[in-house]
Design an enzyme around this catalytic site. Sequence first.
Site, short mmCIF file in Angstrom:
data_model
loop_
_atom_site.label_atom_id
_atom_site.label_comp_id
_atom_site.label_asym_id
_atom_site.label_seq_id
_atom_site.Cartn_x
_atom_site.Cartn_y
_atom_site.Cartn_z
N GLU A 174 0.61 -1.42 -0.06
CA GLU A 174 0.54 0.07 0.18
C GLU A 174 0.83 2.13 0.09
O GLU A 174 0.50 2.32 -1.10
CB GLU A 174 -0.96 -0.31 0.92
CG GLU A 174 -2.14 1.12 1.41
CD GLU A 174 -2.87 0.60 1.95
OE1 GLU A 174 -2.97 -0.05 3.52
OE2 GLU A 174 -3.94 1.56 2.36
N GLY A 203 -8.82 5.22 6.84
CA GLY A 203 -9.69 5.37 8.44
C GLY A 203 -9.46 4.13 9.06
O GLY A 203 -9.37 4.59 10.43
N ALA A 204 -8.05 3.44 8.50
CA ALA A 204 -8.04 1.94 9.65
C ALA A 204 -6.49 1.65 9.54
O ALA A 204 -5.91 1.63 10.66
CB ALA A 204 -8.38 0.96 9.29
N SER A 205 -5.50 2.47 8.83
CA SER A 205 -4.70 2.40 8.34
C SER A 205 -3.61 3.62 7.83
O SER A 205 -4.16 4.25 7.59
CB SER A 205 -3.52 0.96 8.02
OG SER A 205 -4.46 1.07 6.51
N THR A 206 -2.38 4.21 8.24
CA THR A 206 -1.38 5.19 7.68
C THR A 206 -0.09 4.69 7.15
O THR A 206 0.41 3.52 8.00
CB THR A 206 -1.52 6.92 8.59
OG1 THR A 206 -0.82 7.67 8.38
CG2 THR A 206 -0.66 6.44 9.68
N GLN A 207 0.70 5.29 5.97
CA GLN A 207 1.40 5.01 5.34
C GLN A 207 2.75 5.69 4.77
O GLN A 207 2.14 7.18 5.07
CB GLN A 207 1.65 4.17 4.12
CG GLN A 207 1.38 2.72 4.42
CD GLN A 207 -0.34 2.52 4.04
OE1 GLN A 207 -1.52 2.61 5.47
NE2 GLN A 207 -1.23 3.97 3.45
N1 LIG Z 1 -14.96 13.67 2.15
C1 LIG Z 1 -14.00 12.83 3.11
C2 LIG Z 1 -14.02 11.59 2.47
C3 LIG Z 1 -13.27 10.92 3.49
N2 LIG Z 1 -12.96 11.24 4.66
C4 LIG Z 1 -12.83 9.85 5.65
O1 LIG Z 1 -10.88 10.28 5.70
C5 LIG Z 1 -10.66 8.98 5.81
C6 LIG Z 1 -9.96 8.56 4.87
O2 LIG Z 1 -10.63 7.75 4.31
P1 LIG Z 1 -9.75 7.13 3.19
O3 LIG Z 1 -9.07 7.14 2.28
O4 LIG Z 1 -10.99 6.43 1.70
O5 LIG Z 1 -9.87 5.56 3.92
P2 LIG Z 1 -9.60 4.06 3.26
O6 LIG Z 1 -8.98 4.11 2.28
O7 LIG Z 1 -11.44 3.68 3.20
O8 LIG Z 1 -9.20 3.85 4.56
P3 LIG Z 1 -8.18 2.45 4.69
O9 LIG Z 1 -7.15 3.07 3.51
O10 LIG Z 1 -7.43 2.58 6.01
O11 LIG Z 1 -8.31 0.80 4.64
C7 LIG Z 1 -11.97 8.15 6.29
O12 LIG Z 1 -12.03 8.14 7.99
C8 LIG Z 1 -13.30 8.79 6.20
O13 LIG Z 1 -14.58 8.61 6.66
C9 LIG Z 1 -13.71 12.68 5.18
O14 LIG Z 1 -13.42 12.88 5.78
N3 LIG Z 1 -13.71 13.26 3.66
CA LIG Z 2 -6.94 3.96 0.98
#
Ligand SMILES: Nc1ccn([C@@H]2O[C@H](COP(=O)(O)OP(=O)(O)OP(=O)(O)O)[C@@H](O)[C@H]2O)c(=O)n1
Ligand SMILES: [Ca+2]
EC number: 3.6.1.5
Length: 500
Positions: A174, A203-207
């Site tokens: 990732e 939402g769940a991890s950071t890189q």
């Molecule tokens: N306009 C937006 C869209 C998304 N989010 C929030 O930003 C975070 C990260 O979103 P995203 O990068 O899409 O995370 P995911 O890919 O779903 O998570 P992960 O990569 O950890 O699997 C989430 O808490 C989401 O609710 C936000 O604050 N504003």
């Molecule tokens: Ca993501």
Amino acid sequence: MDEQQEMKVKNPWHRPHIFLATTGIAVAIIIMVSIAVVQNKPLHQKYKYGIVLDAGSSHTSVYIYEWPAEKENNTGMVRQKHACSVKGKGISSYSKTPEKAGESLKECMDEAKKTIPKHRHHETPVYLGATAGMRLLKMENDVDSINVLASVEKSLQTYPFSYQGARIITGQEEGAFGWITVNYLSENFRKATGTEGALDLGGASTQITFVSGQKMESPDDSIDFRLYGNDYRLYTHSFLCYGKDQVLKLYLEQQIQPKPNMTDNIILEDPCFHPGYNVAKNFQSVFDSPCVKKFTNSQKEHNFRHRGIGNWTKCNEAIKKVFNTSHCRYSRCSFNDVFQPPVQGKFGAFSAYFFVMNFLKVTNYHSLVEAKKILDAYCTTPWDTLKQKHPDVKEKYLAEYCFSGTYIISLLEDGYKFTADDWKNTKFIKTIKDSEAGWTLGYMLNLTNMIPAEAPDTPLLPHGGYVSLMTVLSLLIIVCIILGCIFFRRPSGPAHKEII
Ligand SMILES: Nc1ccn([C@@H]2O[C@H](COP(=O)(O)OP(=O)(O)OP(=O)(O)O)[C@@H](O)[C@H]2O)c(=O)n1
Ligand SMILES: [Ca+2]
């Protein structure tokens, strides 16, 4: 008039303008043919397509990429043609109803069928990569995660595309593919200026990923790449549970400090939430994650009252505690005993880094001190005022921007040890040349072998330059021909008159 003079007059090649015109034509033709041979490119580009599904913890996005068929090995040629956001939550939320995970993709995949020309469907690869939400589900319940992946696989196989698999990608992939995407789109692989680091906050991890010249003390956090003829040694680390949503759970768990005899009367006075914010929450719904472990099942049945007090300084102090910096088995660490060399160069920060900072209107034109002041003002704003000011923003997002913004600054400063200068070198980005920054493009480029180890032979000129040069040379030939005709026909000079 002697014989030599007569020859000169009769033979038009002896006239300098005729000679020049003919030489001009010959040179132009030679250059045109040479360029056309080297360029060897049809004017009408044929496009190819690829589909990547980003099955994130909070949502799934379907990306369609396109590139000119003849140029697939050139950096910067693949671009995002279309993106579709799947309705509902991420696929890991369907752990107890896995068949719905596959169904949820239907709308966006139907859109993909319409977007990509029909004759290309069968050769268009489709990849699904799941990230931290599915990593957490796998940790919690392996069977559930297998069922969810089987459901999305079944759904994707019903489409006329070339299905290439659905899997949980590693945190290292990732990070590394996010870095490839950013540098590919910015065409940094061919520039002498070097590459930029990539920061992804999900939402769940950071890189965090960047090129480092330092000794890599932990092999798991290091990847070597040879791309376009250059060698890169990357440092990359993915922190599971340190995405924006999961870290809020870690923080709340620390704030509540679960005790054995907890009841419904718990009130959490929270400096990271706004004054006037006052919501009853269920322990179960807030702490439903393997990232937080301190609550027993009986405790989780209770409710607590989440009350905001809006105090940025206290919020910042409290957030710092999610980073454990008490041990480091290496010469230097970021946090949680994870090796990290000192950060270097520029950074592109995307996903939630962008969403949060874009909402707060914080950019790298603000100094770190100014960014903190903006957050301080935001955190102390009463909850009612905010709701009135931003009626279109989802309340959950609105309530969490104070926490998330403070977390982002703390992650950079206290976690990754960014200095005020490193902050200035960090840009919050959503897209680069209209393609979204994220791991998906890099993932597809890698799986379709579109990033060669060695620099491919490039055409002599960019397409625009080629067309312009050909036009100028054609005009030159036409002008030479016209001039030639004029001078061939026109009786000229006193010498001619003399002959008559
Ligand atoms: N306009 C937006 C869209 C998304 N989010 C929030 O930003 C975070 C990260 O979103 P995203 O990068 O899409 O995370 P995911 O890919 O779903 O998570 P992960 O990569 O950890 O699997 C989430 O808490 C989401 O609710 C936000 O604050 N504003
Ligand atoms: Ca993501």
